[in-house]
Design an enzyme around this catalytic site. Structure first.
Site, PDB file in Angstrom:
ATOM      1  N   HIS A   1     -83.538 -41.168 -21.299  1.00 46.44           N
ATOM      2  CA  HIS A   1     -82.875 -40.120 -22.084  1.00 46.44           C
ATOM      3  C   HIS A   1     -81.383 -40.033 -21.734  1.00 46.44           C
ATOM      4  O   HIS A   1     -80.760 -38.980 -21.886  1.00 46.44           O
ATOM      5  CB  HIS A   1     -83.544 -38.755 -21.874  1.00 46.44           C
ATOM      6  CG  HIS A   1     -85.031 -38.783 -22.006  1.00 46.44           C
ATOM      7  ND1 HIS A   1     -85.678 -38.681 -23.217  1.00 46.44           N
ATOM      8  CD2 HIS A   1     -86.009 -38.943 -21.072  1.00 46.44           C
ATOM      9  CE1 HIS A   1     -86.989 -38.756 -23.025  1.00 46.44           C
ATOM     10  NE2 HIS A   1     -87.213 -38.923 -21.732  1.00 46.44           N
TER      11      HIS A   1
ATOM     12  N   SER B   1     -55.271 -50.323 -25.733  1.00 46.32           N
ATOM     13  CA  SER B   1     -54.878 -49.297 -26.697  1.00 46.32           C
ATOM     14  C   SER B   1     -53.371 -49.347 -26.901  1.00 46.32           C
ATOM     15  O   SER B   1     -52.614 -49.513 -25.939  1.00 46.32           O
ATOM     16  CB  SER B   1     -55.291 -47.905 -26.192  1.00 46.32           C
ATOM     17  OG  SER B   1     -54.698 -46.890 -26.985  1.00 46.32           O
TER      18      SER B   1
END
Length: 478
Positions: free
Chosen positions: A155, A285
């Site tokens: 999970h 970036s």
């Protein structure tokens, strides 16, 4: 017109420009295969006694097979609106002796479908070799990290410890199952052969004066010349498009498996546990110079999404094929199948590059394990307590309460296993648990042996016949 001044497929010009698939799926190779199929048909017809076909005509076709007058072919297709007949005329123009027997008894799908199948087969052969290399690289990563302890995650939350290598073979198993699906398709794929205009072979039956055995032998002989082990015994004008759907579905399994793997890598890079290869001059970036984005894994996920969605179109093409043949399939197949083959190649090439440079951020992985080890020790404590006769549900309830209280403290302080197990309920097992916590590998069960056994007993034997041990490392241009 320069390449930059017109639209071109990013698959062939950006992601696969150095791949042999670009040539295998090219117009020139398709046209060459059409001519080779005409040669094989003529050879087979002559071998079975058809007197109209002479050795002189066959030799002429062979000598001119690779000579193309593309302006003439394009002009003929504009006039005729029929690609096969345009090529027929062009081939006949340079083979005057053979012109009268080129395509004898055949329909357009004889060259179209069979040439497609040869190109698909050759593409699959390359993809399987690439795929085997990708899996082998992941296997090596897994073996190298089989004892590197890391936090398991269910999970997306921390769970029992595993090793990086065990997680690697979980990924490898997904890819291996997709590999097996594609390899099985390759072994079973069938050639169309010679079936005539509606699949009845009537034209060939006429040529051989009603001799069914010779028509059957002709079908077998052409199939053998094309180096196929299997053929369709019956077809309409085309072979069943269900076979195309099976190919596309096999490649969609690759897409789904790769997307699962690369999503995991992206998540683990965000946690600071893994780092995909980041080249010396690479920029993460334009706005944030410090960033190392998992752009290769992200690209894989984007390519995988195309493969995952492709079966819907393949199934629609199959469903819309009416009676003995309608042309609903033609334009879709021209785009769909080359695209999925090239997308699979682009995905695998990028994935290989990732696995060849994937690194474990060992210091951070160790820190995360240390932060969680106290809670994992409680799981061991539950097993030990039950061994001593404590009711399992009672142990679970106490440990749950203890763990949740410790989790609240974790945000502000390091959780100590002795402090966590201070309750006298743990007196009988506390020292044993603390001893285990000092060596986290004790909490990984059979991770090491599972990794070794899977690679040795299942992975290696499955990919061995496709694997090129000297395959070069992948250097991505973009």
């Amino acid at each position: 017109m320069a390449a930059e001044d017109k639209f071109e497929s990013v698959l062939s010009t950006r992601y696969c420009k150095n791949s042999p698939l670009v040539s295998i799926l090219s117009e020139t190779n398709k046209a060459t295969l059409w001519r080779q199929l005409w040669i094989w048909l003529a050879e087979a017809e002559k071998e079975l006694g058809l007197k109209q076909v002479t050795q002189e005509a066959i030799d002429e076709m062979k000598s001119q097979r690779d000579t193309f007058d593309w302006p003439f072919i394009r002009a003929e297709e504009r006039k005729l609106k029929h690609d096969v007949m345009a090529h027929n005329h062009a081939f006949g123009k340079i083979c005057p002796t053979a012109a009268g027997i080129i395509h004898l008894g055949a329909t357009s799908c004889y060259v179209q479908d069979n040439a497609d199948l040869i190109a698909y087969r050759d593409s699959i052969d390359h993809i399987l070799k690439r795929f085997a290399t990708v899996i082998d690289r992941l296997a090596q990563f897994s073996l190298n990290n089989k004892e590197v302890v890391t936090v398991g995650r269910t999970h997306y939350q921390t769970a029992s410890l595993v090793t990086v290598g065990k997680r690697g073979v979980l990924w490898a198993q997904e890819l291996l199952m997709a590999f097996q699906s594609l390899a099985e398709f390759r072994d079973k794929m069938r050639f169309r052969g010679i079936k005539g205009a509606t699949g009845t072979q009537d034209s060939f039956l006429t040529l051989f004066s009603g001799d069914e055995e010779k028509v059957e032998a002709l079908d077998e002989l052409v199939t053998k010349k094309a180096n196929f082990a299997n053929r369709f015994l019956i077809t309409g004008q085309t072979y069943s498009r269900q076979q195309d759907s099976q190919l596309v579905f096999s490649l969609s399994l690759l897409g789904a498996a790769a997307k699962k793997v690369c999503t995991d890598i992206r998540v683990l890079q965000a946690f600071g546990e893994l780092l995909e290869p980041f080249e010396k001059d690479q920029i993460g970036s334009s706005a944030m110079p410090y960033k190392k984005n998992p752009m290769k894994s992200e690209r894989c996920c984007a390519l995988a999404r195309k493969l995952i969605n492709a079966p819907q179109e393949a199934l629609t093409i199959l469903a819309d094929q009416g009676l003995e043949r309608t042309l609903d399939d033609s334009a879709g197949r021209r785009m769909l199948i080359p695209d999925v083959l090239l997308t699979a190649e682009a995905l695998l090439t990028t994935l290989q590059n990732i696995f060849e440079g994937l690194t474990v951020q060992t210091d951070n992985v160790k820190k995360i394990v240390e932060d969680e080890i106290a809670f994992l020790g409680l799981e061991k404590a539950m097993m030990m307590l039950t061994e001593e006769g404590v009711d399992r549900q009672q142990a679970h309830a106490v440990i749950r309460k203890t763990a949740l209280e410790a989790k609240q403290l974790q945000a502000t302080q390091k959780v100590d296993i002795r402090q966590t197990m201070a309750d006298p309920f743990f007196n009988s097992v506390r020292d044993r648990v603390v001893g285990l916590v000092n060596n986290p590998i004790n909490f990984t069960g059979r991770c090491v042996s599972q990794t070794e056994n899977f690679i040795a007993k299942e992975l290696k034997p499955t990919i061995s016949k496709y694997l090129n041990q000297s395959a070069a490392k992948v250097q991505l241009d973009v």
